[in-house]
Design an enzyme around this catalytic site. Structure first.
Site, mmCIF file in Angstrom:
data_model
loop_
_atom_site.group_PDB
_atom_site.id
_atom_site.type_symbol
_atom_site.label_atom_id
_atom_site.label_comp_id
_atom_site.label_asym_id
_atom_site.label_seq_id
_atom_site.Cartn_x
_atom_site.Cartn_y
_atom_site.Cartn_z
ATOM 1 N N ASP A 54 0.811 -1.223 0.000
ATOM 2 C CA ASP A 54 0.000 0.000 0.000
ATOM 3 C C ASP A 54 0.845 1.274 0.000
ATOM 4 O O ASP A 54 0.305 2.364 -0.050
ATOM 5 C CB ASP A 54 -0.926 -0.006 1.227
ATOM 6 N N GLN A 58 -5.385 -1.961 -6.753
ATOM 7 C CA GLN A 58 -5.963 -1.043 -5.769
ATOM 8 C C GLN A 58 -6.600 0.143 -6.473
ATOM 9 O O GLN A 58 -6.075 0.643 -7.476
ATOM 10 C CB GLN A 58 -4.884 -0.509 -4.809
ATOM 11 N N SER A 85 -6.683 5.193 0.131
ATOM 12 C CA SER A 85 -7.026 3.891 -0.446
ATOM 13 C C SER A 85 -8.517 3.622 -0.267
ATOM 14 O O SER A 85 -9.098 3.917 0.777
ATOM 15 C CB SER A 85 -6.225 2.783 0.241
#
Length: 299
Positions: free
Chosen positions: A211, A286, A236
């Protein structure tokens, strides 16, 4: 093992407060909320604690629902959805202040032989020839409006040796738009050994790192430097990973990333993680919020 890595491993060592309920703590993040990679990794740790050791995770799918409060503990509740002969499925809800902040579904599989193929590893320089954060950050210090930013970047990534193949995204604020691709090499800043050398922990560490940079390619496409230079606000939204082959998080891994699209205040990032000898270990996708602050032109 470095002190920073030891601290990160302690962060992932959740407290069991009931059979399928765990509690985790946070540490300061680069932004005023809990780092998403931390919540995802902790949730996967919680799920893994309810699964036999011979069944490592092979996939996860997650949604970030609310910003996490770094000053409060996070409670992870595991739902044992299914225990099959080959596959095990778990659902995890992370809760703070009585509200869910994160939701994860993860699947685990007993190893078995099967068909085998993969994409080739893309070209990349030897990670040992690239500057680490301590060598790189001073070069870009003039781009940050806040003199504390380089220190915060360095501290937040002290547990992970992360090396950009090309310029980092915050340099795009000066160099302008470029191809929406980014590559970084990473490994933990220290060796995992003894009781901590477990396949699931290597998977959870890769989840944590995944991430950190995945939306960089979105920024590069538009010549945006991100939160560090204040020209983009981001977070995110969802995160998915597939773990294909065994790997070690304390050995060099190439994170090859690209962005196929950005629209509607959102950007999509796709990543592939390869071992140094060319095995495709992990695939990642993502989507995140990517907004231009009021008063700045969206390019």
């Amino acid at each position: 093992m470095t002190q920073a890595l030891d601290s990160l491993l302690d962060l992932l060592d959740l407290e069991r407060i009931e059979q399928d309920i765990f509690r985790g703590v946070s540490r300061p993040s680069l932004v005023p909320r809990v780092f998403g990679g931390q919540v995802a990794a902790q949730a996967l740790v919680a799920a893994g604690r309810t699964v036999p050791d011979d069944r490592p995770a092979h996939s996860l799918h997650a949604y970030f629902l609310r910003p996490g409060d770094a000053g409060a503990p996070i409670v992870y509740t595991v739902d044992r959805i299914r225990d099959g002969r080959s596959f095990t499925t778990r659902r995890v809800v992370a809760v703070q202040h009585g509200q869910p902040i994160f939701h994860l579904s993860a699947s685990f599989q007993t190893y078995e032989e099967g068909l085998e193929h993969q994409e080739p590893m893309p070209p990349a320089p030897d990670p040992r020839t690239l500057p680490d954060a301590e060598e790189m950050l001073p070069k870009y210090a003039h781009l940050f409006g806040d003199p504390e930013v380089p220190r915060r970047l360095s501290e937040a990534r002290a547990a992970v040796d992360l090396r950009y193949v090309n310029e980092p995204p915050y340099a795009a604020a000066v160099s302008g738009p470029s191809e929406p691709r980014s590559q970084v090499w990473f490994r933990t800043n220290g060796r995992l050994d003894g009781e901590r050398d477990q396949p699931m922990l290597h998977i959870c560490l890769a989840t944590y790192v995944s991430d950190m940079t995945l939306l960089d390619s979105v920024l590069l496409a538009h010549g945006r430097g991100g939160w560090a230079v204040g020209d983009v606000v981001g977070a995110s939204l969802d995160h998915a990973m597939w773990f294909h082959r065994p790997f070690r998080a304390d050995e060099w891994l190439l994170y090859d990333q690209e962005s196929p699209t950005a629209q509607g205040g959102r950007g999509l990032g796709k990543g592939r993680i390869f071992t140094e000898d060319g095995r495709l270990a992990v695939s990642v996708i993502q989507e995140g919020v990517v907004r231009v602050p009021h008063g700045r032109t969206a390019g």
